[in-house]
Scaffold this active site. Structure first.
Site, PDB file in Angstrom:
ATOM      1  N   SER A   1       0.809  -1.262  -0.425  1.00 43.63           N
ATOM      2  CA  SER A   1      -0.053  -0.072   0.009  1.00 43.63           C
ATOM      3  C   SER A   1       1.128   1.150   0.764  1.00 43.63           C
ATOM      4  O   SER A   1       1.218   1.148  -1.447  1.00 43.63           O
ATOM      5  CB  SER A   1      -0.987   0.055   1.314  1.00 43.63           C
ATOM      6  OG  SER A   1      -2.131   1.152   1.387  1.00 43.63           O
TER       7      SER A   1
ATOM      8  N   ASP B   1      -8.918  -6.583  -4.641  1.00 39.65           N
ATOM      9  CA  ASP B   1      -8.074  -5.097  -3.785  1.00 39.65           C
ATOM     10  C   ASP B   1      -8.809  -3.950  -4.179  1.00 39.65           C
ATOM     11  O   ASP B   1      -9.509  -3.736  -4.957  1.00 39.65           O
ATOM     12  CB  ASP B   1      -6.590  -5.543  -4.913  1.00 39.65           C
ATOM     13  CG  ASP B   1      -6.027  -4.449  -3.814  1.00 39.65           C
ATOM     14  OD1 ASP B   1      -6.172  -3.791  -2.856  1.00 39.65           O
ATOM     15  OD2 ASP B   1      -4.826  -4.940  -3.778  1.00 39.65           O
TER      16      ASP B   1
ATOM     17  N   HIS C   1      -6.907  -6.042  -0.455  1.00 37.73           N
ATOM     18  CA  HIS C   1      -5.674  -4.968  -0.125  1.00 37.73           C
ATOM     19  C   HIS C   1      -5.238  -5.753   1.396  1.00 37.73           C
ATOM     20  O   HIS C   1      -3.635  -5.373   0.892  1.00 37.73           O
ATOM     21  CB  HIS C   1      -6.364  -3.918  -0.016  1.00 37.73           C
ATOM     22  CG  HIS C   1      -5.434  -2.400   0.224  1.00 37.73           C
ATOM     23  ND1 HIS C   1      -5.245  -2.324  -0.546  1.00 37.73           N
ATOM     24  CD2 HIS C   1      -5.048  -1.990   1.584  1.00 37.73           C
ATOM     25  CE1 HIS C   1      -3.923  -1.179  -0.311  1.00 37.73           C
ATOM     26  NE2 HIS C   1      -4.058  -1.249   0.874  1.00 37.73           N
TER      27      HIS C   1
END
Length: 352
Positions: free
Chosen positions: A155, A299, A326
């Site tokens: 991320s 995601d 995610h």
């Protein structure tokens, strides 16, 4: 007498063989490191448990960041860059269930501003370029180099990892970009045009009303986001089943860092967030080190974009977690860790 000496010699050889076999019990594809050696404590570990507070020089003075080493492998050392920004290393505690038995040495690390590190209040410190320099200082302090240094970023950590590679890739052995695209505008477009329409119309309408009013701290807004967005695209588990390290990480998140860089919205990056226009799509071809990109079908980030990244860098591989979102290290663990470990070992053995 000669027979007796022969038997003693054979017994000695047999015992030596048994000892060698025991030491190689954690054999890996690229060689073997004994369990004793992998878990061998360094002197400071016997007092600090692998924790090292590293001094970091910044334009606003010197601060300390928290790191913790697990394992001992001279050719494989993975530094974990957490997301957020402002999250913590805690969301990677599940790595303990996979990396040790594969003889992978790894480092937990709370970036400056995160819970276990110093948390200065100067918002100017939450700057991408400064974070890149922080990672470089951490690398030096931990003794990581091109012969052993794997950088894993997920991320926001993926943004940081890409930027670090674009400036300092000569120090890297391998790069892992997990659950992150190379463009924030592309991420926002995917959120608006693909993910939003999948939500129930009445839920989306109510969420967008809060967004328009910038009422981001409203409990109803957070309830709608968590139960209709997070459980579909961040971690595909009922909230009651979320892993304790994740809940702890959310509890410890630093909102000053998060809002400054990511913005107040949980439905994209908006407002005057410093990362709002970040985009390195035209620079990816400059990354030459072996690179793994990890995407997930559900995601918040477009998995096709993450696959594309693997074709833009010069030596890329793509891993798709079909049941993941995610945080696919939690909701598609077997696929995630199998692919991640394979990449690390392939690079280490020269098979990549």
């Amino acid at each position: 007498m000669k027979t007796y000496h022969v038997l003693l010699s054979l017994l000695f050889i047999f015992c030596l063989h048994c000892k060698e076999a025991q030491e190689q019990s954690l054999e890996t594809e690229q060689g073997s490191i004994s369990a004793e050696k992998y878990l061998e404590p360094q002197k400071e570990d016997q007092f600090l448990g692998g924790i090292k507070m590293i001094p970091i020089k910044t334009p606003k003075g010197e601060f300390k960041v928290w790191t913790k080493r697990v394992g001992n492998n001279p050719t494989i050392k993975v530094l974990l860059l957490h997301g957020g920004p402002g999250m913590t290393h805690e969301i990677y505690e599940c790595f303990d269930g996979y990396f040790p038995q594969e003889n992978i040495e790894y480092y937990y690390y709370d970036q400056l501003g995160s819970y276990y590190s110093d948390q200065p209040k100067d918002l100017s410190l939450w700057d991408l370029d400064r974070f890149v320099e922080e990672v470089e200082q951490v690398r030096i302090a931990l003794g990581l180099n091109k012969d052993n240094f794997y950088l894993y970023g997920q991320s926001w950590g993926g943004i940081l990892g890409m930027e670090y590679a674009l400036k300092y890739q000569e120090h890297l052995k391998g790069l892992i970009i997990s659950n992150m695209v190379a463009s924030i505008p592309e991420y926002q477009k995917y959120s608006d045009e693909v993910l939003a329409p999948k939500m129930k119309p009445e839920v989306l309408k109510e969420i967008m009303q809060f967004e328009e009013n910038e009422d981001y701290e409203n409990e109803r807004y957070l309830e709608l986001i968590v139960n209709n967005y997070y459980t579909e695209h961040v971690i595909r588990m009922p909230v009651a089943d979320w892993p304790e390290p994740l809940n702890r990480g959310f509890k410890h998140l630093n909102p000053d860092v998060y809002v400054t860089m990511q913005g107040p919205s949980e439905f994209g990056i908006k407002g005057d967030a410093t990362l709002k226009n970040w985009d390195v799509t035209t620079e990816l071809h400059k990354i030459t080190v072996p690179t793994l990109t990890i995407g997930a079908t559900h995601d918040t980030m477009d998995p096709e974009h993450m696959k594309w990244i693997s074709t833009e860098v010069q030596n890329g591989r793509f891993l798709l977690c079909p049941n993941g979102s995610h945080l696919s290290q939690f909701d598609d663990q077997k696929v995630f860790f199998k692919g991640l470990i394979r990449f690390i070992k392939d690079v280490d053995s020269g098979a990549f």
